[in-house]
Design an enzyme around this catalytic site. Structure first.
Site, PDB file in Angstrom:
ATOM      1  N   HIS A 130       5.906  -5.914   3.871  1.00 17.17           N
ATOM      2  CA  HIS A 130       5.269  -6.797   2.883  1.00 17.17           C
ATOM      3  C   HIS A 130       5.185  -6.177   1.493  1.00 17.17           C
ATOM      4  O   HIS A 130       4.845  -6.869   0.546  1.00 17.17           O
ATOM      5  CB  HIS A 130       3.875  -7.224   3.364  1.00 17.17           C
ATOM      6  CG  HIS A 130       2.938  -6.086   3.527  1.00 17.17           C
ATOM      7  ND1 HIS A 130       3.008  -5.214   4.585  1.00 17.17           N
ATOM      8  CD2 HIS A 130       1.938  -5.653   2.744  1.00 17.17           C
ATOM      9  CE1 HIS A 130       2.073  -4.295   4.451  1.00 17.17           C
ATOM     10  NE2 HIS A 130       1.412  -4.527   3.346  1.00 17.17           N
ATOM     11  N   GLU A 131       5.499  -4.874   1.366  1.00 15.95           N
ATOM     12  CA  GLU A 131       5.495  -4.266   0.032  1.00 15.95           C
ATOM     13  C   GLU A 131       6.948  -4.201  -0.399  1.00 15.95           C
ATOM     14  O   GLU A 131       7.739  -3.496   0.238  1.00 15.95           O
ATOM     15  CB  GLU A 131       4.944  -2.834   0.141  1.00 15.95           C
ATOM     16  CG  GLU A 131       3.773  -2.573  -0.743  1.00 15.95           C
ATOM     17  CD  GLU A 131       3.246  -1.160  -0.653  1.00 15.95           C
ATOM     18  OE1 GLU A 131       2.047  -1.033  -0.388  1.00 15.95           O
ATOM     19  OE2 GLU A 131       4.004  -0.210  -0.827  1.00 15.95           O
ATOM     20  N   CYS A 184      -1.928 -20.689  -4.422  1.00 12.22           N
ATOM     21  CA  CYS A 184      -1.333 -22.034  -4.467  1.00 12.22           C
ATOM     22  C   CYS A 184      -1.555 -22.692  -5.823  1.00 12.22           C
ATOM     23  O   CYS A 184      -0.882 -23.634  -6.183  1.00 12.22           O
ATOM     24  CB  CYS A 184      -1.898 -22.898  -3.337  1.00 12.22           C
ATOM     25  SG  CYS A 184      -3.566 -23.514  -3.638  1.00 12.22           S
ATOM     26  N   CYS A 186       3.638   0.247   4.523  1.00 11.21           N
ATOM     27  CA  CYS A 186       2.196   0.336   4.258  1.00 11.21           C
ATOM     28  C   CYS A 186       1.509   0.414   5.624  1.00 11.21           C
ATOM     29  O   CYS A 186       2.066  -0.009   6.634  1.00 11.21           O
ATOM     30  CB  CYS A 186       1.783  -0.917   3.488  1.00 11.21           C
ATOM     31  SG  CYS A 186       0.029  -1.249   3.420  1.00 11.21           S
ATOM     32  N   HIS A 187       0.264   0.929   5.649  1.00 11.15           N
ATOM     33  CA  HIS A 187      -0.447   1.053   6.933  1.00 11.15           C
ATOM     34  C   HIS A 187      -0.562  -0.258   7.695  1.00 11.15           C
ATOM     35  O   HIS A 187      -0.531  -0.279   8.911  1.00 11.15           O
ATOM     36  CB  HIS A 187      -1.855   1.609   6.692  1.00 11.15           C
ATOM     37  CG  HIS A 187      -1.877   3.090   6.800  1.00 11.15           C
ATOM     38  ND1 HIS A 187      -2.235   3.904   5.756  1.00 11.15           N
ATOM     39  CD2 HIS A 187      -1.545   3.900   7.816  1.00 11.15           C
ATOM     40  CE1 HIS A 187      -2.122   5.161   6.134  1.00 11.15           C
ATOM     41  NE2 HIS A 187      -1.711   5.189   7.369  1.00 11.15           N
ATOM     42  N   THR A 188      -0.702  -1.361   6.958  1.00 10.62           N
ATOM     43  CA  THR A 188      -0.903  -2.652   7.628  1.00 10.62           C
ATOM     44  C   THR A 188       0.298  -3.005   8.514  1.00 10.62           C
ATOM     45  O   THR A 188       0.135  -3.549   9.600  1.00 10.62           O
ATOM     46  CB  THR A 188      -1.153  -3.754   6.581  1.00 10.62           C
ATOM     47  OG1 THR A 188      -2.095  -3.242   5.652  1.00 10.62           O
ATOM     48  CG2 THR A 188      -1.694  -5.008   7.210  1.00 10.62           C
ATOM     49  N   CYS A 192      -7.157 -17.606  -1.917  1.00  5.77           N
ATOM     50  CA  CYS A 192      -6.536 -18.928  -1.795  1.00  5.77           C
ATOM     51  C   CYS A 192      -6.757 -19.547  -0.408  1.00  5.77           C
ATOM     52  O   CYS A 192      -6.557 -18.901   0.612  1.00  5.77           O
ATOM     53  CB  CYS A 192      -5.038 -18.776  -2.073  1.00  5.77           C
ATOM     54  SG  CYS A 192      -4.105 -20.287  -1.853  1.00  5.77           S
ATOM     55  N   CYS A 212       1.288  -4.290  -2.899  1.00  5.60           N
ATOM     56  CA  CYS A 212       0.151  -4.280  -1.955  1.00  5.60           C
ATOM     57  C   CYS A 212      -0.872  -3.185  -2.278  1.00  5.60           C
ATOM     58  O   CYS A 212      -1.711  -3.356  -3.134  1.00  5.60           O
ATOM     59  CB  CYS A 212       0.642  -4.184  -0.520  1.00  5.60           C
ATOM     60  SG  CYS A 212      -0.679  -3.978   0.671  1.00  5.60           S
ATOM     61  N   ARG A 255      -4.019 -17.698   2.045  1.00  5.65           N
ATOM     62  CA  ARG A 255      -4.746 -16.466   2.332  1.00  5.65           C
ATOM     63  C   ARG A 255      -4.094 -15.767   3.521  1.00  5.65           C
ATOM     64  O   ARG A 255      -3.590 -16.425   4.424  1.00  5.65           O
ATOM     65  CB  ARG A 255      -6.199 -16.819   2.673  1.00  5.65           C
ATOM     66  CG  ARG A 255      -7.115 -15.635   2.725  1.00  5.65           C
ATOM     67  CD  ARG A 255      -8.516 -16.062   3.107  1.00  5.65           C
ATOM     68  NE  ARG A 255      -9.134 -16.972   2.113  1.00  5.65           N
ATOM     69  CZ  ARG A 255     -10.401 -17.392   2.212  1.00  5.65           C
ATOM     70  NH1 ARG A 255     -11.162 -17.023   3.230  1.00  5.65           N
ATOM     71  NH2 ARG A 255     -10.892 -18.206   1.301  1.00  5.65           N
ATOM     72  N   CYS A 295      -6.148 -24.965  -4.999  1.00  3.35           N
ATOM     73  CA  CYS A 295      -7.374 -25.024  -4.184  1.00  3.35           C
ATOM     74  C   CYS A 295      -8.574 -24.548  -5.014  1.00  3.35           C
ATOM     75  O   CYS A 295      -8.404 -23.992  -6.096  1.00  3.35           O
ATOM     76  CB  CYS A 295      -7.189 -24.174  -2.934  1.00  3.35           C
ATOM     77  SG  CYS A 295      -7.248 -22.410  -3.268  1.00  3.35           S
ATOM     78  N   CYS A 353      -8.254 -20.877  -6.055  1.00  2.00           N
ATOM     79  CA  CYS A 353      -7.265 -20.636  -7.113  1.00  2.00           C
ATOM     80  C   CYS A 353      -7.764 -21.168  -8.449  1.00  2.00           C
ATOM     81  O   CYS A 353      -7.467 -20.610  -9.492  1.00  2.00           O
ATOM     82  CB  CYS A 353      -5.923 -21.261  -6.737  1.00  2.00           C
ATOM     83  SG  CYS A 353      -5.080 -20.348  -5.426  1.00  2.00           S
ATOM     84  N   ARG A 377       3.986   7.096  -0.425  1.00  3.32           N
ATOM     85  CA  ARG A 377       4.818   5.919  -0.194  1.00  3.32           C
ATOM     86  C   ARG A 377       6.269   6.331  -0.004  1.00  3.32           C
ATOM     87  O   ARG A 377       6.785   7.184  -0.735  1.00  3.32           O
ATOM     88  CB  ARG A 377       4.737   4.954  -1.383  1.00  3.32           C
ATOM     89  CG  ARG A 377       3.529   4.037  -1.295  1.00  3.32           C
ATOM     90  CD  ARG A 377       3.635   3.139  -0.081  1.00  3.32           C
ATOM     91  NE  ARG A 377       2.575   2.159   0.010  1.00  3.32           N
ATOM     92  CZ  ARG A 377       1.476   2.285   0.757  1.00  3.32           C
ATOM     93  NH1 ARG A 377       1.268   3.370   1.470  1.00  3.32           N
ATOM     94  NH2 ARG A 377       0.591   1.293   0.802  1.00  3.32           N
TER      95      ARG A 377
END
Ligand code: NAD
Ligand code: ZN
Length: 379
Positions: free
Chosen positions: A69-70, A99, A47-49, A113, A177, A117, A102, A105, A372
């Site tokens: 992360h994906e 979580c 992913c771009h991130t 969260c 994501c 977060r 909190c 959530c 992707r």
């Protein structure tokens, strides 16, 4: 499992330095601690991130690091206190967590969260401030709590969504994501009524998913706006019915859209990260009822300027994080949308490479080719 409680040696793609190709290394992955899970990753995508933080231009450099992360995977073992998931469960890792305790959530209206977060600067687990990855005793840092460019990874249990084990992980991994972000921005936040007109600014993966959301919601006109006309043909598959390239017009794009739609679009979703597009996306919605949703992440010095009359004339501006989905609660239902064939995921997947060739996925993204690229961990 025989590996529970033990260190696992496996392959991971390590970024030793900003912008340098990843190198496949043997890493040691420590067992999960309290409220953590260890996951065998089967498929991951780029992913771009990942690329922004790997390039680390204007971002805090945290190296050596394992990005990714994906993804989709299977729980290998769980740490103390974990009751929601068990070894063998199929999961999607998420860069932001839930979580469940909190105020965010507990609020039906928020997915931000307090505990889990997204934190792009943190390279360690929140439990003990340490990394679970090492090479010859030297720690390798985590990325957004997921680090899926590894055959095994350790995550906080609040950052994994347990999904239907029938769902093919090589497809639904992309829902962890960008695709869910765009989809949720339209379905959960813009909420276009059936038959409405929706403008999508930016036709990358996130924008195409936002268009898919508009298609699912029953919008009758979906207008794609992008400076890059090579995006337009592809976007038809995602429900876009018309296109506007701001470069083809000598009047503001707000005016172009107003002229096309008898005064403005009903909804707009901005997926560019460009501040001008954000302002345009707001100002192009119809007075009286129009809603604009910002998704793109702007430059750190950007400022949003518009005349306050635009608000007084009953236009609404909203923003969203991860499409307002609560990762653990809502992501399983997004997977079900795919299982029921309401959401088409295959069309987002344009390439696939074995793990050993992960750098090819970076090359494709740099060239802007495809949407992707799936990275297969096992073959
Ligand atoms: P991308 O780069 O693939 O696509 C962006 C598109 O916008 C490109 O096709 C580009 O030509 C177009 N564009 C750029 N400036 C434009 C302008 N002024 N007018 C019209 N079109 C323009 O990016 P992506 O992966 O689809 O991500 C889109 C944005 O969403 C990024 O800013 C990303 O950081 C953000 N994002 C936000 C969240 C969130 O939770 N809010 C999550 C993921 C991604
Ligand atoms: Zn929380």
């Amino acid at each position: 499992m025989a590996t529970a409680g033990k260190v696992i040696k496996c392959k991971a793609a390590v970024a030793w330095e900003a912008g340098k190709p990843l190198s496949i290394e043997e890493v040691e992955v420590a067992p999960p601690q309290a409220m953590e899970v260890r996951v065998k990753i089967l498929y991951t995508s780029l992913c771009h991130t990942d690329v922004y933080f790997w390039e680390a231009k204007g971002q805090t450099p945290v190296f050596p690091r394992i990005f990714g992360h994906e993804a989709g995977g299977i729980i290998e073992s769980v740490g103390e206190g974990v009751t929601d998931v068990a070894p063998g469960d199929h999961v999607l890792p998420v860069f932001t967590g839930e979580c469940k305790e909190c105020p965010h959530c507990k609020s039906a209206e928020s997915n931000m969260c307090d505990l889990l977060r997204i934190n792009t600067d943190r390279g360690v687990m929140i439990g003990d401030g340490k990394s679970r990855f090492s090479i010859n005793g030297k720690p390798i840092y985590h990325f957004v709590g997921t680090s899926t460019f590894s055959e095994y990874t350790v995550m906080h249990v609040g950052c994994v969504a347990k999904i239907n084990p029938e769902a093919p992980l090589d497809k639904v991994c992309v829902l962890s994501c960008g695709i869910s972000t765009g989809l949720g921005a339209t379905i959960n936040v813009a909420k276009p009524p059936k038959g409405s007109t929706v403008a999508i600014f930016g036709l990358g993966a996130v924008g195409l998913a936002a268009a898919e959301g508009a298609r699912i919601a029953g919008a009758s006109r979906i207008i794609g706006v992008d400076l890059n006309p090579s995006r337009f043909e592809e976007a038809r598959k995602f429900g876009c019915t018309e296109f506007v390239n701001p470069k083809d017009h000598n009047k503001p794009v707000q005016q172009v859209l107003a002229d096309m739609t008898n005064g403005g679009v009903d909804r707009s979703v901005e997926c560019t990260g460009n501040i001008n597009a954000m302002i345009q996306a707001f100002e192009c919605v119809h007075d009286g009822w129009g809603v604009a949703v910002l998704v793109g992440v702007p430059h750190k010095d950007a400022e949003f300027k518009t005349h306050p009359m635009n608000f007084l004339n009953e236009r609404t501006l909203k923003g969203t994080f991860f499409g307002n989905y609560k990762p653990r609660t809502d992501l399983p239902n997004v997977v079900e949308l795919y299982m029921k064939k309401e959401l088409e995921v295959e069309k987002f997947i344009t390439h696939s490479v074995p793990f050993a060739e992960i750098n090819k996925a970076f090359d494709l993204m740099a060239k802007g080719e495809g949407i992707r690229c799936i990275i297969r961990m096992e073959n």
